[in-house]
Design an enzyme around this catalytic site. Structure first.
Site, PDB file in Angstrom:
ATOM      1  N   GLU A 225      33.797 107.234  -1.818  1.00  0.00           N
ATOM      2  CA  GLU A 225      35.132 107.220  -1.222  1.00  0.00           C
ATOM      3  C   GLU A 225      35.915 108.353  -1.875  1.00  0.00           C
ATOM      4  O   GLU A 225      36.354 108.239  -3.012  1.00  0.00           O
ATOM      5  CB  GLU A 225      35.811 105.867  -1.465  1.00  0.00           C
ATOM      6  CG  GLU A 225      35.060 104.681  -0.892  1.00  0.00           C
ATOM      7  CD  GLU A 225      35.114 104.621   0.622  1.00  0.00           C
ATOM      8  OE1 GLU A 225      35.898 105.389   1.221  1.00  0.00           O
ATOM      9  OE2 GLU A 225      34.368 103.826   1.207  1.00  0.00           O
ATOM     10  N   CYS A 259      44.913 108.329  -1.718  1.00  0.00           N
ATOM     11  CA  CYS A 259      43.903 109.210  -1.129  1.00  0.00           C
ATOM     12  C   CYS A 259      44.090 109.389   0.367  1.00  0.00           C
ATOM     13  O   CYS A 259      43.663 110.402   0.925  1.00  0.00           O
ATOM     14  CB  CYS A 259      42.503 108.684  -1.436  1.00  0.00           C
ATOM     15  SG  CYS A 259      42.161 107.035  -0.786  1.00  0.00           S
TER      16      CYS A 259
END
Length: 483
Positions: A225, A259
């Site tokens: 990720e 993010c």
């Protein structure tokens, strides 16, 4: 139980031996863990859920100490996602664990087939600092649900959170099932030397490459990720006040250290001034009427450490030196690592802020005259983790979605795709590898094992065994169109 070490300590020989010893204990214990029933796995997930709720105030205090994250923001972005994940997975686990029957193809007459779900085995979770509880404990939920033993390395950049994570895990699990190791990057390096069956990493693309290299030495599967420059496209048909509200919320939550935060805006040129004023209105509604109020606001976080503060300052000053103009902003305070919500216009492509993931509360805006021009700007960059489209015309929304690629995203909103219970989450290319959370997390930590059962013999098919005869050839000629 593993001995206690300072959160940012290097990996000493003693700690390296403890890691290796516990890895071997988990390897031996995995045969027991993999046989755990649905009820037993559910019980662990509910205990984890309850432990997080019991430690709510401790979690809030830890995140305030690490980077002054507001208490309500902790509830919404750290505690709620974990307890929701644990509850959702516990409710659906029985259906997920059950072998899945599949159909019978003409080539497999006389058989039945199914997919069985078995744990991968020993799993390593390397988690980041920006959402330390969500991005550590939510993957842990699905790893445990799938029947794995787990080792966790939280980020040393959020040391108070790392200690609380360890405390929670040790209250819920035995160390031969789940263990937490604190320490600096050398602890992660020591863990990556071990032959785990799966590694789940959340962090930067740079470190993700190192994790993938380490995993390749053991042919270990990975879920990465990562991040990237996630655009927010404000089309000429957009509801600009709505777009500004959603972008400001998505960008400045956690002081931009998210993010999937909008990393830059592409706006139809005639709408730029309207968008900037709408952003200003929402920033003032969120944090107060002026920069000093933003600084005093208990709803606005701080940058995690001095290094990231300096990095953001360099991006900001480089952009200004190349002709960017600050239209929303205020004083920076290094002593408390305060960076105000900042909006920049006239930002050129060659500015570093348009080349690197920002990971902070700086929001550059670029304009476009034609939608294809905007899509070209998006597609010339690596595929992002998220793409946000603000438009009212369905055909234009569809045009953007079909002419771009991204890990995920939203239409007329931001961030919401992350915790949708029925959606996978993950990146594509440089922004990530694999999908995670809920059912897709269960799959990530499971081996999908196909099994075919022969129910009755079909004598005709034996003619296809060697030695291959003319009769077999004619049979194949007749059957081939049905394959």
């Amino acid at each position: 139980m593993a001995p206690s070490y300072p959160a940012a300590a290097p990996c000493t020989p003693e700690l390296a031996r403890e890691i290796a010893r516990l890895f071997e204990r988990q390897r031996q214990h995995q045969a027991h863990v993999r046989m755990r029933t649905v009820r037993a796995r559910r019980r662990q997930l509910i205990r984890l859920r309850e432990a997080v709720l019991d430690h709510r105030e401790t979690i809030r205090a830890a995140l305030w100490a690490d980077f002054r994250k507001p208490a309500l923001e902790v509830d919404l972005t750290e505690i709620a996602p974990v307890v929701t994940e644990a509850g959702y997975v516990a409710r659906h686990l029985a259906a997920w664990m059950r072998p899945k029957r599949v159909g019978t193809a003409p080539t497999h007459i006389g058989t039945r087939a199914e997919i069985r779900y078995e744990p991968k085995g020993l799993v390593l979770i390397l988690s980041p600092w920006n959402y330390p509880f969500t991005l550590t404990l939510a993957p842990l939920v699905t790893a445990v649900a799938a029947g794995n033993c787990v080792m966790i390395k939280p980020s040393e950049l959020a040391p108070n959170s790392a200690r609380v994570i360890r405390r929670i895990v040790e209250e819920v699990f035995e160390p031969e099932e789940v263990a937490v190791f604190e320490g600096d990057h050398t602890v992660a390096q020591a863990l990556l030397e071990l032959p785990f069956d799966h590694i789940f990493f959340t962090g930067s693309p740079r470190v993700g490459r190192l994790v993938m290299e380490a995993a390749a030495r053991h042919l270990t599967s990975v879920t990465l990720e990562l991040g990237g420059k996630s655009p927010a496209l404000v089309d000429e048909s957009a509801d600009v006040p709505q777009a500004a509200a959603k972008i400001a919320w998505g960008k400045f939550t956690n002081a931009g250290q998210t993010c999937i935060a909008p990393d830059y805006i592409l706006v139809h040129r005639p709408l730029q001034d309207t968008l900037v004023e709408a952003l200003r209105e929402h920033i003032e509604a969120f944090y107060g009427p002026d920069p000093e109020a933003w600084r005093r606001s208990e709803s606005y976080a701080r940058i995690v450490n001095d290094r990231h503060f300096v990095r953001l300052r360099a991006l900001y000053e480089d952009a200004l030196s190349r002709g960017a103009q600050e239209v929303i902003g205020g004083p920076w305070y290094a002593a408390e690592r305060f960076v105000p919500p900042t909006v920049l216009i006239h930002v050129p492509d060659d500015a570093a802020i348009m080349q690197e993931e920002i990971f902070g509360p700086l929001l550059p805006i670029q304009t476009f005259d034609d939608l294809d021009e905007a899509l070209q700007a998006i597609n010339q960059r690596p595929k992002p983790l998220a793409l946000y489209v603000f438009a009212q015309e369905a055909r234009r929304i569809e045009y953007v979605l079909t002419h771009t690629s991204a890990g995920g995203g939203c239409v007329n909103d931001t961030l919401l795709h992350f915790n949708h219970p029925d959606l996978p989450f993950g990146g594509i290319g440089p922004s990530g590898l694999g999908k995670a959370y809920r059912y897709h997390g269960f799959l990530a930590f499971s081996n999908e094992r196909p099994v075919v059962y022969r129910r009755f013999e079909v004598p005709l098919l034996r003619q296809l065994y060697p030695p291959y005869s003319e009769r077999a050839r004619r049979l194949i000629d007749r059957l081939l169109p049905f394959f």
